[in-house]
Design a protein around this motif. Structure first.
Motif, PDB file in Angstrom:
ATOM      1  N   LEU A 134       0.815  -1.218   0.000  1.00  0.00           N
ATOM      2  CA  LEU A 134       0.000   0.000   0.000  1.00  0.00           C
ATOM      3  C   LEU A 134       0.851   1.271   0.000  1.00  0.00           C
ATOM      4  N   LYS A 135       2.142   1.125  -0.254  1.00  0.00           N
ATOM      5  CA  LYS A 135       3.068   2.254  -0.210  1.00  0.00           C
ATOM      6  C   LYS A 135       2.690   3.333  -1.223  1.00  0.00           C
ATOM      7  N   ASN A 136       2.735   4.572  -0.782  1.00  0.00           N
ATOM      8  CA  ASN A 136       2.491   5.745  -1.627  1.00  0.00           C
ATOM      9  C   ASN A 136       1.126   5.734  -2.319  1.00  0.00           C
ATOM     10  N   GLN A 137       0.137   5.194  -1.654  1.00  0.00           N
ATOM     11  CA  GLN A 137      -1.216   5.203  -2.212  1.00  0.00           C
ATOM     12  C   GLN A 137      -2.117   6.030  -1.310  1.00  0.00           C
ATOM     13  N   VAL A 138      -3.023   6.763  -1.921  1.00  0.00           N
ATOM     14  CA  VAL A 138      -4.007   7.565  -1.191  1.00  0.00           C
ATOM     15  C   VAL A 138      -5.384   7.072  -1.610  1.00  0.00           C
ATOM     16  N   PHE A 139      -6.252   6.850  -0.637  1.00  0.00           N
ATOM     17  CA  PHE A 139      -7.587   6.352  -0.915  1.00  0.00           C
ATOM     18  C   PHE A 139      -8.598   7.403  -0.477  1.00  0.00           C
ATOM     19  N   SER A 140      -9.593   7.615  -1.305  1.00  0.00           N
ATOM     20  CA  SER A 140     -10.568   8.675  -1.026  1.00  0.00           C
ATOM     21  C   SER A 140     -11.617   8.265  -0.003  1.00  0.00           C
ATOM     22  N   ASN A 141     -11.792   6.960   0.206  1.00  0.00           N
ATOM     23  CA  ASN A 141     -12.775   6.504   1.185  1.00  0.00           C
ATOM     24  C   ASN A 141     -12.441   5.075   1.614  1.00  0.00           C
ATOM     25  N   LEU A 142     -13.207   4.554   2.562  1.00  0.00           N
ATOM     26  CA  LEU A 142     -12.938   3.215   3.081  1.00  0.00           C
ATOM     27  C   LEU A 142     -13.148   2.125   2.036  1.00  0.00           C
ATOM     28  N   LYS A 143     -14.104   2.329   1.149  1.00  0.00           N
ATOM     29  CA  LYS A 143     -14.342   1.339   0.098  1.00  0.00           C
ATOM     30  C   LYS A 143     -13.120   1.197  -0.793  1.00  0.00           C
ATOM     31  N   GLU A 144     -12.529   2.319  -1.171  1.00  0.00           N
ATOM     32  CA  GLU A 144     -11.318   2.293  -1.997  1.00  0.00           C
ATOM     33  C   GLU A 144     -10.138   1.684  -1.231  1.00  0.00           C
ATOM     34  N   LEU A 145     -10.033   1.997   0.043  1.00  0.00           N
ATOM     35  CA  LEU A 145      -8.987   1.383   0.876  1.00  0.00           C
ATOM     36  C   LEU A 145      -9.160  -0.128   0.897  1.00  0.00           C
ATOM     37  N   GLY A 146     -10.395  -0.595   1.050  1.00  0.00           N
ATOM     38  CA  GLY A 146     -10.664  -2.034   1.049  1.00  0.00           C
ATOM     39  C   GLY A 146     -10.242  -2.687  -0.254  1.00  0.00           C
ATOM     40  N   LYS A 147     -10.540  -2.031  -1.376  1.00  0.00           N
ATOM     41  CA  LYS A 147     -10.133  -2.558  -2.683  1.00  0.00           C
ATOM     42  C   LYS A 147      -8.613  -2.639  -2.790  1.00  0.00           C
ATOM     43  N   GLY A 148      -7.936  -1.569  -2.349  1.00  0.00           N
ATOM     44  CA  GLY A 148      -6.473  -1.552  -2.400  1.00  0.00           C
ATOM     45  C   GLY A 148      -5.860  -2.620  -1.513  1.00  0.00           C
ATOM     46  N   LEU A 149      -6.445  -2.808  -0.346  1.00  0.00           N
ATOM     47  CA  LEU A 149      -5.941  -3.818   0.587  1.00  0.00           C
ATOM     48  C   LEU A 149      -6.139  -5.218   0.018  1.00  0.00           C
ATOM     49  N   ARG A 150      -7.296  -5.492  -0.559  1.00  0.00           N
ATOM     50  CA  ARG A 150      -7.532  -6.807  -1.169  1.00  0.00           C
ATOM     51  C   ARG A 150      -6.559  -7.067  -2.316  1.00  0.00           C
ATOM     52  N   LYS A 151      -6.271  -6.046  -3.100  1.00  0.00           N
ATOM     53  CA  LYS A 151      -5.310  -6.190  -4.199  1.00  0.00           C
ATOM     54  C   LYS A 151      -3.912  -6.503  -3.653  1.00  0.00           C
ATOM     55  N   ALA A 152      -3.516  -5.804  -2.580  1.00  0.00           N
ATOM     56  CA  ALA A 152      -2.205  -6.036  -1.979  1.00  0.00           C
ATOM     57  C   ALA A 152      -2.120  -7.443  -1.386  1.00  0.00           C
ATOM     58  N   ILE A 153      -3.206  -7.910  -0.785  1.00  0.00           N
ATOM     59  CA  ILE A 153      -3.223  -9.259  -0.209  1.00  0.00           C
ATOM     60  C   ILE A 153      -3.121 -10.305  -1.321  1.00  0.00           C
ATOM     61  N   ARG A 154      -3.843 -10.104  -2.422  1.00  0.00           N
ATOM     62  CA  ARG A 154      -3.740 -11.036  -3.555  1.00  0.00           C
ATOM     63  C   ARG A 154      -2.305 -11.095  -4.067  1.00  0.00           C
ATOM     64  N   SER A 155      -1.671  -9.952  -4.143  1.00  0.00           N
ATOM     65  CA  SER A 155      -0.283  -9.906  -4.598  1.00  0.00           C
ATOM     66  C   SER A 155       0.633 -10.649  -3.629  1.00  0.00           C
ATOM     67  N   LEU A 156       0.411 -10.451  -2.338  1.00  0.00           N
ATOM     68  CA  LEU A 156       1.242 -11.120  -1.325  1.00  0.00           C
ATOM     69  C   LEU A 156       1.057 -12.634  -1.394  1.00  0.00           C
ATOM     70  N   ARG A 157      -0.146 -13.091  -1.677  1.00  0.00           N
ATOM     71  CA  ARG A 157      -0.401 -14.533  -1.778  1.00  0.00           C
ATOM     72  C   ARG A 157       0.408 -15.182  -2.891  1.00  0.00           C
ATOM     73  N   SER A 158       0.792 -14.429  -3.886  1.00  0.00           N
ATOM     74  CA  SER A 158       1.591 -14.994  -4.979  1.00  0.00           C
ATOM     75  C   SER A 158       3.071 -15.092  -4.608  1.00  0.00           C
ATOM     76  N   HIS A 159       3.411 -14.665  -3.385  1.00  0.00           N
ATOM     77  CA  HIS A 159       4.793 -14.749  -2.886  1.00  0.00           C
ATOM     78  C   HIS A 159       4.802 -15.448  -1.524  1.00  0.00           C
ATOM     79  N   PRO A 160       4.528 -16.763  -1.503  1.00  0.00           N
ATOM     80  CA  PRO A 160       4.434 -17.464  -0.222  1.00  0.00           C
ATOM     81  C   PRO A 160       5.716 -17.415   0.604  1.00  0.00           C
ATOM     82  N   HIS A 161       6.851 -17.234  -0.048  1.00  0.00           N
ATOM     83  CA  HIS A 161       8.109 -17.157   0.704  1.00  0.00           C
ATOM     84  C   HIS A 161       8.122 -15.940   1.638  1.00  0.00           C
ATOM     85  N   LEU A 162       7.425 -14.866   1.275  1.00  0.00           N
ATOM     86  CA  LEU A 162       7.356 -13.690   2.145  1.00  0.00           C
ATOM     87  C   LEU A 162       6.521 -13.982   3.390  1.00  0.00           C
ATOM     88  N   ILE A 163       5.424 -14.699   3.205  1.00  0.00           N
ATOM     89  CA  ILE A 163       4.591 -15.077   4.351  1.00  0.00           C
ATOM     90  C   ILE A 163       5.354 -16.038   5.253  1.00  0.00           C
TER      91      ILE A 163
END
Length: 91
Positions: A52-81
């Motif tokens: 979520l670095k350097n991202q600005v969200f206009s409301n909670l709904k947009e924050l939720g979308k950004g967070l879900r996208k970041a989580i999906r990305s993290l899931r593709s890198h199991p070594h980080l988890i």
């Protein structure tokens, strides 16, 4: 290894670490707030500083979308988890 939390105590939680060895289970009391022993802290730290670095969200709904996208990305890198679990001593 697992976690057990007792939220009955007013003002703070008693948190126990469940471990099993040689067919026996024991409880070890740990502080209620112990980020160095919690792999979730490493995951959230990664999401805040990378996903979520350097991202600005206009409301909670947009924050939720950004967070879900970041989580999906993290899931593709199991070594980080796995690294978050290793850093917390859970591996």
């Amino acid at each position: 290894m697992g976690w057990l939390s007792d939220s009955q105590e007013q003002g703070s939680q008693k948190v126990f670490l469940l471990e099993e060895a040689n067919g026996r289970v024991w409880l070890e009391r740990i502080p209620g707030y112990s980020p160095d022993l919690n792999p979730d802290e490493g995951v959230w730290n990664y999401l805040k500083r990378v996903g979520l670095k350097n991202q600005v969200f206009s409301n909670l709904k947009e924050l939720g979308k950004g967070l879900r996208k970041a989580i999906r990305s993290l899931r593709s890198h199991p070594h980080l988890i796995q690294a978050c679990f290793a850093q917390a001593g859970c591996v």
